[in-house]
Design a protein around this motif. Structure first.
Motif, short mmCIF file in Angstrom:
data_model
loop_
_atom_site.label_atom_id
_atom_site.label_comp_id
_atom_site.label_asym_id
_atom_site.label_seq_id
_atom_site.Cartn_x
_atom_site.Cartn_y
_atom_site.Cartn_z
N ASN A 1 0.97 -1.13 -0.10
CA ASN A 1 -0.11 -0.02 0.06
C ASN A 1 0.89 1.40 0.17
OD1 ASN A 1 -1.82 2.02 0.65
ND2 ASN A 1 -2.40 1.29 2.51
N ALA B 1 -0.15 4.51 0.56
CA ALA B 1 -0.41 5.34 1.37
C ALA B 1 0.41 5.65 2.51
CB ALA B 1 -1.91 5.32 1.47
N ALA C 1 4.57 7.63 -4.51
CA ALA C 1 3.43 7.13 -3.93
C ALA C 1 2.34 7.26 -4.73
CB ALA C 1 3.13 7.54 -2.45
N GLU D 1 -0.18 5.13 -6.61
CA GLU D 1 -1.62 4.88 -6.36
C GLU D 1 -2.44 4.94 -7.64
OE1 GLU D 1 -3.49 4.61 -3.73
OE2 GLU D 1 -2.58 5.04 -1.97
N TRP D 2 -1.93 5.78 -8.65
CA TRP D 2 -2.48 5.75 -10.10
C TRP D 2 -2.32 4.25 -10.47
CZ3 TRP D 2 0.52 4.66 -14.57
CH2 TRP D 2 -0.17 4.71 -15.76
N ASN E 1 -6.47 4.33 -7.63
CA ASN E 1 -7.07 4.95 -6.75
C ASN E 1 -6.77 6.69 -7.07
OD1 ASN E 1 -7.61 6.63 -4.47
ND2 ASN E 1 -6.12 5.45 -3.03
N GLY F 1 -5.92 9.14 -4.29
CA GLY F 1 -4.65 9.11 -3.67
C GLY F 1 -3.48 9.36 -4.75
N TYR F 2 -3.79 9.23 -5.98
CA TYR F 2 -3.08 9.77 -6.96
C TYR F 2 -3.07 11.36 -7.37
CZ TYR F 2 -1.64 11.03 -11.87
OH TYR F 2 -1.23 11.73 -13.09
#
Length: 184
Positions: free
Chosen positions: A8, A10, A54, A58-59, A63, A66-67
């Motif tokens: 993860n 994040a 990060a 995330e991309w 997400n 998040g991206y």
């Protein structure tokens, strides 16, 4: 054929954001007055590069929130690094940029209403931090900049807690409380 488990991203993004924000916020709050350049390396690499990475991860995970968040704040820290290194930026110009990031963060905060309370608080405190710092620079108010520094410290704590809760949950199988979403 099974898909390989991926980490993860994040917690990395939140931790890079939190540590860099904490160090700069200590100076903005007026708690330290010497050695402010210590934040520059953090801004370039941990707050900047780690968050950009990060964001890309995330991309890849699909997400969008998040991206956009990690990539934008990673770019913010790279901007801060370059602006500090090149010098010459007027306080009002920096204040305007901070207010613009405050507007962006306010809009992103709405995207946390269905997330956990930790993320909700991180974005709430962050948009307040940006507005206080930006306004303080625009009107040359040390009191507003100091207030922004103190709220920034709270922002960093909220971000660290939120990010590290995921690490603890995965490593120990224990889920620290993050609070329920405001909306379902």
């Amino acid at each position: 054929m099974t898909e390989q488990k991926r980490a993860n991203p994040a917690p990395l993004g939140l931790s890079g954001f939190a540590l860099t924000t904490l160090v700069l916020s200590v100076y903005n709050a007026g708690l330290l007055s010497q050695g402010e350049s210590a934040v520059l390396g953090l801004a370039a690499f941990y707050g900047g590069l780690a968050q950009l990475l990060a964001g890309i991860l995330e991309w890849r995970a699909g997400n969008t929130f998040g991206y956009v968040a990690f990539f934008t704040y990673g770019a913010f820290w790279e901007w801060y690094f370059l602006t500090s290194m090149l010098g010459g930026a007027a306080a009002q110009g920096i204040g305007l940029v901070l207010i613009a990031f405050g507007i962006f963060t306010l809009v992103m905060w709405f995207g946390t209403f269905r997330s956990n309370l930790g993320l909700f608080m991180t974005f709430l405190l962050l948009w307040i931090t940006f507005f206080l710092l930006g306004a303080g620079l625009m009107v040359n108010s040390t009191a507003l900049v100091h207030a922004g520094g103190y709220v920034g410290i709270l922002t960093a704590i909220a971000a660290w807690y939120t990010g590290l809760a995921a690490v603890v949950a995965e490593a120990l199988g224990v889920s620290p409380p993050l609070g329920r979403p405001l909306m379902k």
